[in-house]
Design a protein around this motif. Structure first.
Motif, short mmCIF file in Angstrom:
data_model
loop_
_atom_site.label_atom_id
_atom_site.label_comp_id
_atom_site.label_asym_id
_atom_site.label_seq_id
_atom_site.Cartn_x
_atom_site.Cartn_y
_atom_site.Cartn_z
N VAL A 130 0.84 -1.20 0.00
CA VAL A 130 0.00 0.00 0.00
C VAL A 130 0.87 1.25 0.00
O VAL A 130 0.62 2.21 -0.74
CB VAL A 130 -0.95 0.00 1.22
N ALA A 131 1.93 1.25 0.82
CA ALA A 131 2.81 2.43 0.88
C ALA A 131 3.46 2.69 -0.48
O ALA A 131 3.60 3.84 -0.91
CB ALA A 131 3.88 2.23 1.95
N GLN A 133 2.24 1.87 -3.39
CA GLN A 133 1.21 2.40 -4.28
C GLN A 133 1.00 3.89 -4.01
O GLN A 133 0.86 4.70 -4.93
CB GLN A 133 -0.09 1.63 -4.09
N GLN A 134 0.96 4.25 -2.74
CA GLN A 134 0.76 5.67 -2.39
C GLN A 134 1.91 6.53 -2.93
O GLN A 134 1.68 7.60 -3.49
CB GLN A 134 0.64 5.80 -0.87
N THR A 135 3.13 6.04 -2.77
CA THR A 135 4.30 6.77 -3.28
C THR A 135 4.22 6.90 -4.80
O THR A 135 4.52 7.97 -5.37
CB THR A 135 5.59 6.04 -2.89
N ASN A 162 1.67 9.52 -5.92
CA ASN A 162 2.22 10.87 -5.75
C ASN A 162 3.27 11.19 -6.80
O ASN A 162 3.37 12.33 -7.27
CB ASN A 162 2.84 11.00 -4.36
N LEU A 211 -1.06 11.90 -1.52
CA LEU A 211 -1.52 10.98 -0.49
C LEU A 211 -0.54 10.94 0.66
O LEU A 211 0.67 11.10 0.49
CB LEU A 211 -1.65 9.57 -1.08
N VAL A 219 1.70 8.85 2.82
CA VAL A 219 2.33 7.54 2.63
C VAL A 219 2.41 6.86 4.00
O VAL A 219 3.44 6.91 4.69
CB VAL A 219 3.72 7.69 1.98
N TRP A 249 -4.68 1.38 3.74
CA TRP A 249 -5.62 1.49 2.63
C TRP A 249 -6.92 2.16 3.09
O TRP A 249 -7.45 1.83 4.14
CB TRP A 249 -5.95 0.12 2.05
N SER A 281 -9.12 7.46 0.30
CA SER A 281 -8.23 8.38 -0.41
C SER A 281 -7.24 7.63 -1.29
O SER A 281 -6.98 8.01 -2.44
CB SER A 281 -7.47 9.26 0.59
N THR A 282 -6.68 6.55 -0.75
CA THR A 282 -5.73 5.75 -1.53
C THR A 282 -6.45 5.07 -2.70
O THR A 282 -5.91 5.03 -3.82
CB THR A 282 -5.05 4.70 -0.65
N GLY A 297 -6.89 7.61 -5.30
CA GLY A 297 -5.61 7.93 -5.93
C GLY A 297 -5.15 6.86 -6.90
O GLY A 297 -4.65 7.17 -8.00
#
Length: 634
Positions: A476-477, A479-481, A484, A492, A494, A498, A501-502, A505
């Motif tokens: 998940v981290a 994916q968030q990175t 962005n 988002l 990081v 989940w 917002s994620t 995104g």
């Protein structure tokens, strides 16, 4: 008594700097007196490198396209690059640790060279760089990253860039020659600032880049041809694999791609799978103008290159058009033919595409046609070798029933030890695991997860689904990175958690990449994300057909890249559509409804754009074009 100079580190900490207790191996630094084919490289084990945190061989790696990018370390106020060589080992470990802290999974550089002229192994020759940034598409995929262990000081009396020593310059030059001869490095030598917005590698070292002092003497050509496996060029998994017994092979068929010689193997695969609807790239092997051989479907998989002859004939495609054929390509085609005879245990018939019954075509053009008719003669036949067994399916598995990640989960669920990493990426371990589970299920253990394997698996173990985000490919981290990194606003957090917002995104990112916006980061999203940075145009999807979009389209179609849309660019586009979409356009340089309709049909086939084929050049068509260019699928 000789006065010992005070180093920067001594100035900062006050006193004599302690010398590392690590024993320095007696390995010679680079020397211009010997051939570039031999350099001394200090291995990772000698500088106590930590293991990489992921298998970096899963990423495509094509350094022959580019070459070498030179870097420097950065600020050097806390140590003196020219002081005790023992310090260099600790500095290298610090570079790796700083990379881990910054989110890298290993030291970002392939090699590091110190002021004393010693060459250290970083990632090495087998995997792509992580240091060249993503501002220029393909910078990490196509270039080695070599870091000179110098930088910039802001201390009084030391202000400015460190001057590279003669030993460092010689070592970098020798290393470049070595990488060209042994690591498939391309001809370009650039500074980091040439591909990204940065001052790296500093003015003093960059002067050697632009001045030509890092250019090694010419290297003799390699005496051996190696078949580059599918993972090296970033192959997509085939949707289906049909095996062919060697006893069924009777011929070897030569083709050409009828494309610019700069076309990538991945672009050809995308066209075959997305536009033609085939299960994989059509050819068994491909050869470029430099004589490099690429594994397509491989030796023992049915091709899609010649109607009615895909079981009986091995298809080898020259990447280019009539008039582009080189001596190196002919040598490799002949070497591939000899290797095919060795593989099947007999002499195969030499054929070309248009010669085969039921295949009325000009392929492979007059040059190759005449060459085959005259017996495929060359001045020399280089030896050829497979780095691994080349047979298509083993390269990337089968994904028509389950994704790679789903296969990995299923193998683990069946009790496989040690458990596979569920990363959605095919490799030897996943192949072995799938074969193991097939053995447990008493189905053919060929490593291909087809309908029979699926039915047997469900009968024994049952199914299963999961809700929420998908983490089998990226955490998940991560994916968030990644969301962005593509410019999502507001960025988002990081935090590895989940939530809505994620999910929003990830769906936004999928929309930018042109894949199904379902919020699930699976293999298709991962492939599109990698292609975005490796071969994509990095365009804003804004519907504006401005200079940036024009330049990206010109690069793909082989036109002069000047950002100006005119008759020359239109002709290149028309030729491109005729080649890759069978558009049947008149190559007249006129921007009319027929050409626009051909673009719309091509976009519908390649990325499922869903455009109305109305010949109207507007926002919808331009945004679809930008998405296709960003994905490297035009």
């Amino acid at each position: 008594m000789t006065e010992v100079p005070i180093s920067r580190r001594q100035l900062l900490i006050g006193g004599t700097a302690a010398v590392s207790a690590l024993a320095v191996p007696a390995i010679r630094p680079g020397s211009s007196a010997r051939a570039a084919a031999v350099v001394d490289i200090i291995p990772r084990s000698h500088w106590l490198a930590l293991p990489a945190r992921e298998d970096l061989t899963k990423y495509s790696w094509t350094p022959w396209v580019g070459g070498v990018i030179v870097h420097h370390k950065g600020q050097t106020d806390t140590w003196d690059p020219a002081a005790n060589h023992a310090d260099c080992y600790q500095q290298l470990r610090d570079v790796q640790l700083e990379g881990f802290e910054g989110g890298w999974t290993d030291i970002a550089y392939n090699f590091v060279v110190c002021q004393h002229g010693f060459i250290f192994e970083g990632r090495g020759m087998s995997v792509r760089s992580g240091a060249n940034d993503t501002e220029t598409p393909g910078a990490n995929q196509n270039y080695y990253a070599v870091m000179g262990m110098i930088g910039t000081s802001i201390l009084p009396g030391d202000w400015g860039d460190d001057v590279p020593s003669a030993a460092m310059v010689r070592a970098i030059r020798d290393l470049v020659g070595y990488l060209r001869q042994n690591g498939s490095a391309g001809p370009q030598i650039k500074g980091h600032r040439d591909v990204a917005t940065t001052e790296c590698p500093g003015n003093k070292l960059y002067a050697y880049v632009t001045g030509g002092q890092l250019e090694p003497p010419p290297s003799p050509p390699s005496a051996e041809v190696t078949i580059l496996p599918r993972w090296r060029w970033g192959a997509r998994p085939p949707r289906e694999v049909v095996r062919v017994a060697t006893g069924q092979r009777v011929g070897f068929t030569v083709h050409h791609s009828a494309s610019p010689p700069t076309a990538t193997v991945r672009a050809i695969q995308n066209y075959h799978m997305d536009s033609n609807g085939w299960s994989d790239i059509g050819y068994n092997f491909l050869v470029d103008t430099a004589g490099r051989v690429y594994e397509g479907r491989g030796w023992d998989v049915e091709g899609a290159h010649a109607s009615g002859h895909n079981v009986t004939h091995i298809g080898a495609c020259f990447i280019g058009s009539d008039g582009d054929v080189t001596t190196a390509a002919l040598r490799s085609l002949r070497a591939l033919y000899e290797r095919a005879n060795q593989h099947v245990g007999r002499t195969l018939a030499k054929t070309y595409h248009g010669q085969l019954p039921g295949n009325a075509t000009d392929c492979p053009g007059s040059q190759l046609r005449t060459w085959v008719q005259n017996g495929m003669m060359t001045d020399t036949v280089p030896p050829i070798s497979d780095t691994d067994p080349s047979n298509g399916g083993d390269g990337t598995g089968m994904t028509s029933v389950r994704s790679v990640a789903s296969q990995q989960k299923a193998v683990n669920q069946a009790g496989y030890v040690p458990a596979l990493d569920v990363d959605g990426l095919w490799g030897p371990k996943t192949y072995a695991g799938v074969k193991w589970v097939q053995g447990q299920l008493n189905v053919t253990a060929d490593g291909l997860w087809g309908p029979n394997t699926e039915a047997a698996y469900l009968a024994r173990y049952g199914g299963g689904t999961s809700a929420g985000g998908m983490t089998s490919v990226r955490s998940v981290a991560s994916q968030q990175t990644s969301v962005n990194r593509l410019g999502y606003a507001p960025p988002l957090a990081v935090d590895g958690i989940w939530g809505p917002s994620t999910d929003t995104g990830v769906r936004w990112l999928q929309g930018q990449l042109g894949v199904s916006a379902d919020g699930l980061w699976g293999p298709d999203t991962e492939a599109a994300y990698q292609a975005y940075f490796d071969e994509g145009a990095l365009l804003a999807v804004d519907g504006s057909f401005g200079p940036a979009t024009v330049r990206a389209l010109q690069r793909v179609t082989g036109a002069a890249v000047d950002g100006q849309w005119g008759p020359g660019s239109i002709k290149a586009l028309q030729r491109h559509l005729n080649t890759w979409s069978n558009a049947g356009l008149a190559v007249d340089g006129l921007w009319g409804a027929n050409t626009v309709k051909a673009v719309q049909r091509h976009l519908n086939a390649m990325i499922g754009a869903g455009l109305a084929v109305d010949g109207v050049w507007g926002y919808a068509t331009v945004t679809a074009l930008q998405k296709a260019l960003n994905r490297g699928r035009f």
